[in-house]
Design a protein around this motif. Sequence first.
Motif, PDB file in Angstrom:
ATOM      1  N   LYS A  79       0.829  -1.209   0.000  1.00 36.77           N
ATOM      2  CA  LYS A  79       0.000   0.000   0.000  1.00 36.77           C
ATOM      3  C   LYS A  79       0.867   1.264   0.000  1.00 36.77           C
ATOM      4  CE  LYS A  79      -2.571  -0.714   3.618  1.00 36.77           C
ATOM      5  NZ  LYS A  79      -3.622  -0.410   4.622  1.00 36.77           N
ATOM      6  N   ASN A  80       2.021   1.194   0.663  1.00 38.74           N
ATOM      7  CA  ASN A  80       2.906   2.354   0.734  1.00 38.74           C
ATOM      8  C   ASN A  80       3.778   2.527  -0.511  1.00 38.74           C
ATOM      9  OD1 ASN A  80       2.110   3.280   3.294  1.00 38.74           O
ATOM     10  ND2 ASN A  80       3.457   1.812   4.327  1.00 38.74           N
ATOM     11  N   GLY A  81       3.674   1.586  -1.437  1.00 35.15           N
ATOM     12  CA  GLY A  81       4.445   1.702  -2.661  1.00 35.15           C
ATOM     13  C   GLY A  81       5.866   1.203  -2.553  1.00 35.15           C
ATOM     14  N   TYR A  82       6.154   0.412  -1.513  1.00 32.73           N
ATOM     15  CA  TYR A  82       7.510  -0.098  -1.328  1.00 32.73           C
ATOM     16  C   TYR A  82       7.754  -1.406  -2.094  1.00 32.73           C
ATOM     17  CZ  TYR A  82       7.512   3.071   2.741  1.00 32.73           C
ATOM     18  OH  TYR A  82       7.417   4.151   3.566  1.00 32.73           O
ATOM     19  N   ILE A  83       6.667  -2.130  -2.381  1.00 35.06           N
ATOM     20  CA  ILE A  83       6.827  -3.440  -2.995  1.00 35.06           C
ATOM     21  C   ILE A  83       5.663  -3.700  -3.943  1.00 35.06           C
ATOM     22  CG2 ILE A  83       5.599  -4.690  -1.166  1.00 35.06           C
ATOM     23  CD1 ILE A  83       7.676  -6.923  -1.443  1.00 35.06           C
ATOM     24  N   SER A  84       5.932  -4.402  -5.017  1.00 37.60           N
ATOM     25  CA  SER A  84       4.886  -4.768  -5.963  1.00 37.60           C
ATOM     26  C   SER A  84       4.260  -6.100  -5.556  1.00 37.60           C
ATOM     27  CB  SER A  84       5.483  -4.891  -7.365  1.00 37.60           C
ATOM     28  OG  SER A  84       6.431  -5.964  -7.397  1.00 37.60           O
ATOM     29  N   LYS A  85       3.096  -6.386  -6.135  1.00 37.53           N
ATOM     30  CA  LYS A  85       2.463  -7.692  -5.876  1.00 37.53           C
ATOM     31  C   LYS A  85       3.382  -8.820  -6.325  1.00 37.53           C
ATOM     32  CE  LYS A  85      -2.282  -6.040  -6.622  1.00 37.53           C
ATOM     33  NZ  LYS A  85      -3.452  -6.154  -7.509  1.00 37.53           N
ATOM     34  N   GLU A  86       4.019  -8.617  -7.474  1.00 39.01           N
ATOM     35  CA  GLU A  86       4.881  -9.667  -8.017  1.00 39.01           C
ATOM     36  C   GLU A  86       6.047  -9.959  -7.074  1.00 39.01           C
ATOM     37  OE1 GLU A  86       2.438  -7.771 -10.972  1.00 39.01           O
ATOM     38  OE2 GLU A  86       3.935  -6.916  -9.594  1.00 39.01           O
ATOM     39  N   ASN A  87       6.656  -8.924  -6.525  1.00 39.94           N
ATOM     40  CA  ASN A  87       7.790  -9.139  -5.648  1.00 39.94           C
ATOM     41  C   ASN A  87       7.358  -9.639  -4.275  1.00 39.94           C
ATOM     42  OD1 ASN A  87      10.662  -9.076  -5.557  1.00 39.94           O
ATOM     43  ND2 ASN A  87      10.551  -7.330  -4.162  1.00 39.94           N
ATOM     44  N   ALA A  88       6.156  -9.274  -3.856  1.00 45.17           N
ATOM     45  CA  ALA A  88       5.636  -9.811  -2.597  1.00 45.17           C
ATOM     46  C   ALA A  88       5.528 -11.333  -2.677  1.00 45.17           C
ATOM     47  CB  ALA A  88       4.275  -9.200  -2.282  1.00 45.17           C
ATOM     48  N   LEU A  89       5.098 -11.820  -3.840  1.00 45.34           N
ATOM     49  CA  LEU A  89       4.995 -13.259  -4.037  1.00 45.34           C
ATOM     50  C   LEU A  89       6.370 -13.898  -4.149  1.00 45.34           C
ATOM     51  CD1 LEU A  89       3.372 -15.824  -4.577  1.00 45.34           C
ATOM     52  CD2 LEU A  89       3.241 -15.135  -6.995  1.00 45.34           C
ATOM     53  N   LYS A  90       7.218 -13.291  -4.943  1.00 42.95           N
ATOM     54  CA  LYS A  90       8.539 -13.865  -5.199  1.00 42.95           C
ATOM     55  C   LYS A  90       9.425 -13.873  -3.950  1.00 42.95           C
ATOM     56  CE  LYS A  90      12.678 -13.165  -8.037  1.00 42.95           C
ATOM     57  NZ  LYS A  90      13.302 -12.319  -9.086  1.00 42.95           N
ATOM     58  N   ALA A  91       9.463 -12.767  -3.216  1.00 39.96           N
ATOM     59  CA  ALA A  91      10.393 -12.639  -2.092  1.00 39.96           C
ATOM     60  C   ALA A  91       9.819 -13.168  -0.785  1.00 39.96           C
ATOM     61  CB  ALA A  91      10.797 -11.169  -1.922  1.00 39.96           C
TER      62      ALA A  91
END
Length: 578
Positions: free
Chosen positions: A541-553
């Motif tokens: 929500k704060n723009g620190y991470i994308s959905k794609e990277n949330a899944l990957k990392a």
Amino acid sequence: MHVDQIILQSVIAHRLDTIAQEMGIALERSSRSPIFAEACDFSCGVCNQKGELVSQLNGIPILAAAGSFSVQAVLAKYGDNIKEGDIFIVNDPYWGGNHLPDIGIITPVFYQGELVFFTVSRAHHGDIGGAVAGSYNTGATEIFQEGIRIPPTKVASQNIIIDEVLNLITYNTRNPEMLRSDLFAQIGANKIGHDRLRALLGKYGLEKVKESVGQLLQKAEDLTRIEISKFPPGTYVGEEWLDDDGFQQEPVKIKVAVTFKNNEVIIDFTESDKQVTGFVNSALVTTTSAAYIALLWTLSPEIPRNSGAFRPVKVIAPTGTVVNPAEPAPVTLSTLHCASEIISAILKACGKIVPERIPAGFGRYCGPSFYGVDPRNEKFYVGFAFCCLGSGGGMKGRDGLPYMAPISNYGGVRAPNNEANEVQYPLLTLRHHLEIDTAGAGKYRGAPGVKYQVEFYGPDPSIVMFGDGMKIGPYGLEGGEEGSLNKNQLVTKKKGSECLKSKTPPLSLQPGDTLTLFSSGGGGWGNPYERDPQLVYEDYKNGYISKENALKAYGVVLTDKGVQWSETEKIRGLGDLS
């Protein structure tokens, strides 16, 4: 110790700290240069008559810890010839300084005819001469190409400035009026410290103050030895690397062996690389200061940061190595890099014993100095990209903090206000924000890096890119991932788009050319799959991470409305996370 003595010692200790802080406020508010007034790239402190650091304004840690070395250099040169009303100046890295742009002003404090204290201010000046404006000469192969060297020198006698000395120094720089003004700001800050110390001596008496100062130093030494003795005896090894030195393409190794033995510590850099051609070499003052910073960080925040705490620590740095080069090797970048890598190598070594106290890697600095003639006033200017500071690494219990600068500065340098920057320099800020998907993943993530884009509009502006971290990212700890690398993009009318190396010689630009900087995100601490999925969503929500990277990392499945708990549970292979 009697309770009255304890109370008096505490009162005097806090007063000494307040004096150092007051000196810093005076320096910030009386200076003209944005490096002082906006970025606060300075430190102030008080030393006793032996040159031992008694109190300090933390400011820039690598400068604060180095303050006592300048005083000791003055004592070694002048000895009994130090008189009331004298003021001294020094910047030579091979004689009490750390790098040439950081000029130390030292003022002795006498009381009843006896030398009791020194007040010290050490600050980074925009230009100190040399082959390149801003004095970060990426092509320097010896210190003479980096600027004017000032050995311990008397700049005032009987409280009267020796104009010949001050004129000689300022004459060798590109903005003599600014340098002169800021040196007077340092002298004034020292004068405030001098007067406050005299008032302290007048109130409590010479003997009581001297006794309390001795007790403060002894207390710091005792606390340090107690904390050291809690560590299991043994030798612990840490390594960190710089990208290069601007000449060789191979990385430069900092290797340290930290030995805990009874209540003492030996920090040995013998296996570090030999000195290199470029300006990443670290003079002994900087190396020793960095070693103190790292070790005290490891031990305890309760230990006073004074010379008493340094007594149980022995630093071994063989001459001819990158951490103690033979004169006249260039050293200007060293207060950033390799000082930060020295600190990181020691922290990595100590992290094998107390990982819960050690942060993951901090972003390295990689940005330009820029200079030219301001069309609004026809005056020469030199500026630095403090707005592109990298971010801090996570550590147990908390995420990393943004805009921390390299770990040798640890947040001491401020990111200036964009509007103030545009008043000071002929440039426009086009973008300045935290950048998505740059933070090192971890149970406690690093902070995101920064995207900073400027457009130059003055006639014939020039830039010099200096720094590190375009090849080696901020390290992760305890299963955390590395932070992002530094990147940049220069777009010019002549060449179009290009990426500059971290150590690039002066480039001439044209009005309308733009430079975009992407600073490093901090490293992560701990297994990313142990991070609370709700925190991952908040980062999204704060723009620190994308959905794609949330899944990957992190193994976290996100929608715009929140965490997909069932899918996240499957991916993570865990039970109910809700």
